[in-house]
Design an enzyme around this catalytic site. Structure first.
Site, mmCIF file in Angstrom:
data_model
loop_
_atom_site.group_PDB
_atom_site.id
_atom_site.type_symbol
_atom_site.label_atom_id
_atom_site.label_comp_id
_atom_site.label_asym_id
_atom_site.label_seq_id
_atom_site.Cartn_x
_atom_site.Cartn_y
_atom_site.Cartn_z
ATOM 1 N N HIS A 33 29.006 29.466 100.251
ATOM 2 C CA HIS A 33 27.707 29.386 99.586
ATOM 3 C C HIS A 33 27.955 28.920 98.159
ATOM 4 C CE1 HIS A 33 25.262 31.921 102.438
ATOM 5 N NE2 HIS A 33 26.469 32.241 102.813
ATOM 6 N N GLU A 93 27.642 44.476 112.616
ATOM 7 C CA GLU A 93 27.146 45.594 113.408
ATOM 8 C C GLU A 93 28.254 46.183 114.278
ATOM 9 O OE1 GLU A 93 25.830 42.410 113.618
ATOM 10 O OE2 GLU A 93 24.495 42.962 111.974
ATOM 11 N N ARG A 150 22.190 31.466 98.605
ATOM 12 C CA ARG A 150 21.136 32.474 98.444
ATOM 13 C C ARG A 150 21.773 33.734 97.885
ATOM 14 N NH1 ARG A 150 20.460 32.261 104.298
ATOM 15 N NH2 ARG A 150 18.184 32.241 104.134
ATOM 16 N N THR A 151 20.936 34.613 97.339
ATOM 17 C CA THR A 151 21.391 35.952 96.967
ATOM 18 C C THR A 151 21.120 36.865 98.157
ATOM 19 O OG1 THR A 151 20.948 35.569 94.626
ATOM 20 C CG2 THR A 151 21.064 37.872 95.348
ATOM 21 N N HIS A 152 22.147 37.555 98.612
ATOM 22 C CA HIS A 152 21.999 38.455 99.762
ATOM 23 C C HIS A 152 21.650 39.869 99.313
ATOM 24 C CE1 HIS A 152 24.253 35.229 101.837
ATOM 25 N NE2 HIS A 152 23.645 35.671 102.916
ATOM 26 N N ASN A 167 28.378 32.946 116.097
ATOM 27 C CA ASN A 167 29.245 33.847 116.877
ATOM 28 C C ASN A 167 28.368 34.684 117.800
ATOM 29 O OD1 ASN A 167 28.759 35.136 113.948
ATOM 30 N ND2 ASN A 167 28.802 36.794 115.445
ATOM 31 N N SER A 222 24.832 30.258 105.932
ATOM 32 C CA SER A 222 26.190 30.048 106.426
ATOM 33 C C SER A 222 26.189 28.989 107.524
ATOM 34 C CB SER A 222 26.759 31.332 107.053
ATOM 35 O OG SER A 222 26.850 32.333 106.100
#
Ligand code: 8IG
Length: 273
Positions: A73, A194, A93-95, A236, A41
């Site tokens: 992406h 989170e 990418r694959t997360h 961030n 990102s």
């Protein structure tokens, strides 16, 4: 036309990566690549600074890849000529949070290894725990804490991760840009961000960066014998570090704003790897 490759039932993820690398060589006309990059990102706008693309293919043209799922992406792979090096650049990418399994997360890394890459640059966008890291600050990953509870490796293969994020490559980056800071990257499973309490926990554990990628890829790269460079773009402040709520659009905007600096950084680092 070559016949599609069929695999016996016992085919391993390494066999699938070999097949993908063989098809990659056909489609790009490049027999072997030297250095792989995975753009996370905020890093996509930096891609053009790496050099001229000699080929661009869709990840779905190769066996074992599925379509990209996240805005920002794009599911493309570029073969880029940069000086005497041939780069293999993954624009997506694959997360882990996509739920396709750990083998799918690291298929690109294993394909890069099978394509000949000796080193890989893993980039990501992440949240920062240090208030001095304003959005758009790049940070070298010095080590990680993998909170997925998973490994890309199956079976009794005990891979040493002591110098997972190559100290040689980090030192080289700091020669190029002495202002670069370092930090420990904590991968959460995601896809939610989170809670403030989890961010405090990450800090108490010794973490400085929080994100949803990179650690499983780094482990698979090390297993494959590649040298790993990890660079996070702090897009961030992590939840609770600032009083602002997190927003994916703002994350993408921080990446766009930092694009020229990240492009220059990668453009200067990669030829020296
Ligand atoms: I960009 O604050 C980005 N990705 N886990 N936390 C986690 N992932 C992220 C964050 C963040 N920012």
């Amino acid at each position: 036309m070559t016949q599609p490759q069929t695999q016996p039932e016992t085919a391993t993820p390494y066999d699938h990566a070999q097949n993908a690398a063989a098809r990659l060589a056909e489609l790009t006309g490049v027999e072997r690549h030297d250095v792989a990059l995975v753009l996370g990102s905020g890093w996509l706008p930096a891609v053009d600074a790496l050099g001229e693309a000699t080929a661009e293919i869709a990840t779905t043209d190769l066996p074992g890849f599925s379509a990209a799922a996240v805005a920002g992406h794009s599911g493309k792979i570029r073969s880029v000529k940069a000086g005497d090096k041939q780069l293999l650049v993954f624009l997506s990418r694959t997360h882990y949070y996509e739920g396709k399994g750990v083998a799918a997360v690291v298929h690109g890394v294993r394909t890069a290894a099978a394509a000949g890459c000796r080193a890989i640059v893993l980039t990501n966008g992440c949240g920062g725990l240090k208030t001095s890291w304003t959005p758009g600050t790049p940070v070298l990953i010095s080590d990680h804490i993998n909170l997925t509870g998973r490994s890309p490796i199956e079976g009794a293969h005990f891979v040493d991760l002591t110098d997972l994020y190559s100290s040689r490559l980090r030192a080289m980056c700091r020669e190029v840009d002495p202002t670069l800071d370092e930090g420990v990257y904590v991968q959460f499973p995601g896809p939610h961000y989170e809670t403030p309490a989890e961010v405090r926990m990450a800090g108490i554990m010794g973490g400085h960066l929080v994100g949803m990628s990179t650690t499983l890829e780094a482990i698979a790269a090390r297993e494959a014998g590649m040298e790993v460079l990890g660079i996070s773009l702090v897009t961030n402040l992590a939840a609770g570090i600032s009083d602002q709520p997190l927003n994916h659009e703002e994350v993408l905007e921080a990446g766009r704003a930092a694009a020229s600096r990240m492009g220059e950084l990668l453009g200067r680092i990669v030829p020296r790897i």
